[in-house]
Motif scaffolding. Structure first.
Motif, mmCIF file in Angstrom:
data_model
loop_
_atom_site.group_PDB
_atom_site.id
_atom_site.type_symbol
_atom_site.label_atom_id
_atom_site.label_comp_id
_atom_site.label_asym_id
_atom_site.label_seq_id
_atom_site.Cartn_x
_atom_site.Cartn_y
_atom_site.Cartn_z
ATOM 1 N N ASP A 1 5.517 -0.428 0.196
ATOM 2 C CA ASP A 1 3.994 -0.417 0.344
ATOM 3 C C ASP A 1 3.342 -1.414 -0.650
ATOM 4 O O ASP A 1 3.575 -1.298 -1.737
ATOM 5 C CB ASP A 1 3.120 1.041 0.175
ATOM 6 C CG ASP A 1 2.067 1.098 0.465
ATOM 7 O OD1 ASP A 1 1.442 0.074 0.953
ATOM 8 O OD2 ASP A 1 1.127 2.169 0.296
ATOM 9 N N ALA B 1 6.706 3.468 -8.246
ATOM 10 C CA ALA B 1 5.506 2.596 -8.349
ATOM 11 C C ALA B 1 5.670 1.590 -9.581
ATOM 12 O O ALA B 1 5.618 1.863 -10.686
ATOM 13 C CB ALA B 1 4.444 3.475 -8.564
ATOM 14 N N LEU C 1 -2.341 6.201 -8.188
ATOM 15 C CA LEU C 1 -1.298 6.343 -7.454
ATOM 16 C C LEU C 1 0.037 7.220 -8.182
ATOM 17 O O LEU C 1 0.382 8.192 -7.454
ATOM 18 C CB LEU C 1 -0.586 4.955 -6.871
ATOM 19 C CG LEU C 1 0.519 5.120 -5.821
ATOM 20 C CD1 LEU C 1 0.520 3.817 -4.937
ATOM 21 C CD2 LEU C 1 1.715 5.261 -6.356
ATOM 22 N N VAL D 1 7.089 9.025 -6.539
ATOM 23 C CA VAL D 1 7.471 7.706 -5.855
ATOM 24 C C VAL D 1 7.620 6.683 -6.695
ATOM 25 O O VAL D 1 6.538 6.675 -7.745
ATOM 26 C CB VAL D 1 6.105 7.451 -4.890
ATOM 27 C CG1 VAL D 1 6.110 6.155 -4.462
ATOM 28 C CG2 VAL D 1 6.075 8.628 -3.766
ATOM 29 N N VAL E 1 9.939 5.157 0.306
ATOM 30 C CA VAL E 1 9.044 4.270 -0.045
ATOM 31 C C VAL E 1 9.147 3.956 -1.384
ATOM 32 O O VAL E 1 9.221 4.822 -2.438
ATOM 33 C CB VAL E 1 7.713 4.751 0.459
ATOM 34 C CG1 VAL E 1 7.173 5.934 -0.006
ATOM 35 C CG2 VAL E 1 6.405 3.561 0.102
ATOM 36 N N THR E 2 8.628 2.711 -1.632
ATOM 37 C CA THR E 2 8.346 2.277 -3.139
ATOM 38 C C THR E 2 6.886 1.482 -3.083
ATOM 39 O O THR E 2 6.680 0.765 -2.058
ATOM 40 C CB THR E 2 9.547 1.218 -3.628
ATOM 41 O OG1 THR E 2 10.723 1.706 -3.590
ATOM 42 C CG2 THR E 2 9.208 0.516 -5.050
ATOM 43 N N ALA E 3 6.158 1.813 -3.992
ATOM 44 C CA ALA E 3 4.832 1.102 -3.949
ATOM 45 C C ALA E 3 4.829 0.172 -5.056
ATOM 46 O O ALA E 3 5.422 0.483 -6.126
ATOM 47 C CB ALA E 3 3.756 2.206 -4.306
ATOM 48 N N ALA F 1 -0.492 -1.133 -2.666
ATOM 49 C CA ALA F 1 -0.666 0.176 -2.418
ATOM 50 C C ALA F 1 -1.786 0.767 -2.702
ATOM 51 O O ALA F 1 -1.854 2.075 -2.482
ATOM 52 C CB ALA F 1 0.631 0.941 -3.005
ATOM 53 N N GLU G 1 1.498 -2.161 -6.770
ATOM 54 C CA GLU G 1 -0.059 -2.414 -6.852
ATOM 55 C C GLU G 1 -0.172 -3.276 -7.916
ATOM 56 O O GLU G 1 0.353 -3.082 -9.053
ATOM 57 C CB GLU G 1 -0.457 -1.214 -6.769
ATOM 58 C CG GLU G 1 -1.824 -1.186 -7.498
ATOM 59 C CD GLU G 1 -2.741 -1.873 -6.386
ATOM 60 O OE1 GLU G 1 -3.852 -2.491 -7.057
ATOM 61 O OE2 GLU G 1 -2.637 -2.010 -5.358
ATOM 62 N N ARG H 1 5.889 8.179 3.494
ATOM 63 C CA ARG H 1 6.793 9.069 3.060
ATOM 64 C C ARG H 1 6.673 10.264 3.880
ATOM 65 O O ARG H 1 7.844 11.042 4.236
ATOM 66 C CB ARG H 1 6.334 9.804 1.589
ATOM 67 C CG ARG H 1 7.270 10.768 1.105
ATOM 68 C CD ARG H 1 6.985 11.088 -0.338
ATOM 69 N NE ARG H 1 5.787 11.716 -0.445
ATOM 70 C CZ ARG H 1 5.430 12.415 -1.610
ATOM 71 N NH1 ARG H 1 6.049 12.256 -2.780
ATOM 72 N NH2 ARG H 1 4.317 12.908 -1.515
ATOM 73 N N THR I 1 0.942 5.218 1.073
ATOM 74 C CA THR I 1 2.247 5.514 0.672
ATOM 75 C C THR I 1 2.654 6.862 1.086
ATOM 76 O O THR I 1 3.782 7.132 1.312
ATOM 77 C CB THR I 1 2.320 5.485 -0.922
ATOM 78 O OG1 THR I 1 1.908 4.238 -1.553
ATOM 79 C CG2 THR I 1 3.687 5.503 -1.609
ATOM 80 N N GLY J 1 -2.340 4.938 -3.080
ATOM 81 C CA GLY J 1 -1.204 5.779 -2.498
ATOM 82 C C GLY J 1 -1.541 6.249 -1.239
ATOM 83 O O GLY J 1 -1.090 7.105 -0.682
#
Length: 258
Positions: free
Chosen positions: A45, A86, A77, A84, A64-66, A48, A68, A58, A54, A51
């Motif tokens: 994402d 991030a 997030l 997650v 998922v990896t975020a 992101a 930002e 999920r 995100t 989130g």
């Protein structure tokens, strides 16, 4: 990116808590449409925010990896989705290894990317056959009261990319490098957000154009929106659903299977 665009792109951090509280999620059907064409479940994402996308990824089964760039948004997030991964970073410099994800998704963010730099970076982190997609939530102005809201709100609150027709024009201008990606496909998916008049006013107050307004102009715009919502039977009392669409622009890394 022009100076006024840079100001808009960097405006969200000042309202990160409100963004997390009031911005909508994304239609799960849209995310599934993207991930069904990906070679695996590893998803980035990108841009992101707090989130919102995100969490939808999920819920749709993506690992998922975020990523930002804004510290305040990233902090929200991590608070909302502590399990997650991030990372701090942006589309022009993605902090992931080559070929490490099967899909790169960007929720209401791709229009901020410098695609001349971001395009090769996205292609770099995608596995062969990987998918890149931008998602945008827009209000469904085919509904009479929503069209009235758009007129009253002005472009700072409901502007480019915020209605289906304007989104299609805007999306057509996003140039994914043709030597790296297949021709983009477009699709739209029905969506909605439960709101009250107060929470919808708060939502529109998190729009980039509203965040950079002088305080007196911003308050006048929010007051005008509040008065409109009070005048409509659909929105005057209690909770209602804001009709929306999640619009998607999807392409595949060019060296993968078609």
């Amino acid at each position: 990116m022009k100076r006024d665009e840079q100001e808009l792109a960097s405006s969200f951090g000042r309202a990160a808590t409100a963004y997390a509280a009031h911005r909508p999620d994304y239609a799960q059907a849209a995310v599934r449409w993207i991930l069904d064409t990906a070679p695996g479940a590893r998803v980035l994402d990108l841009g992101a925010g707090t989130g919102k996308l995100t969490a939808t990824i999920r819920a749709a089964g993506g690992a998922v990896t975020a990523v930002e760039p804004d510290p305040a948004m990233l902090a929200e997030l991590r608070r909302e989705l502590p399990d997650v991964p991030a990372l701090a970073g942006g589309a022009e410099s993605i902090p992931l290894p080559d070929g490490s994800v099967d899909a790169v998704l960007a929720g209401n963010a791709m229009h901020w990317f410098d695609m001349g730099t971001a395009g090769p970076e996205i292609a770099r982190v995608l596995a062969p056959g990987g998918v890149v997609a931008g998602l945008w939530n827009v209000v469904d102005d085919r509904i009479d009261w929503v069209a009235g809201l758009a007129r009253v709100s002005g472009s700072a609150a409901i502007g480019p990319r915020d209605t289906p027709d304007s989104w299609r024009v805007e999306a057509a201008g996003i140039a994914l490098p043709g030597e790296l990606f297949t021709a983009a496909e477009q699709a739209t998916f029905e969506h909605g957000q439960p709101r009250t008049a107060d929470s919808l006013v708060a939502t529109l107050g998190t729009r980039a154009g509203m965040l950079v307004m002088p305080a007196d102009e911003r308050q006048a715009a929010l007051d005008r929106i509040r008065a409109f919502l009070a005048s409509r039977p659909e929105t005057a009392d209690g909770e209602f659903t804001l009709p929306m669409l999640t619009c998607v622009l999807r392409a595949r890394r060019a060296d993968g299977p078609r």
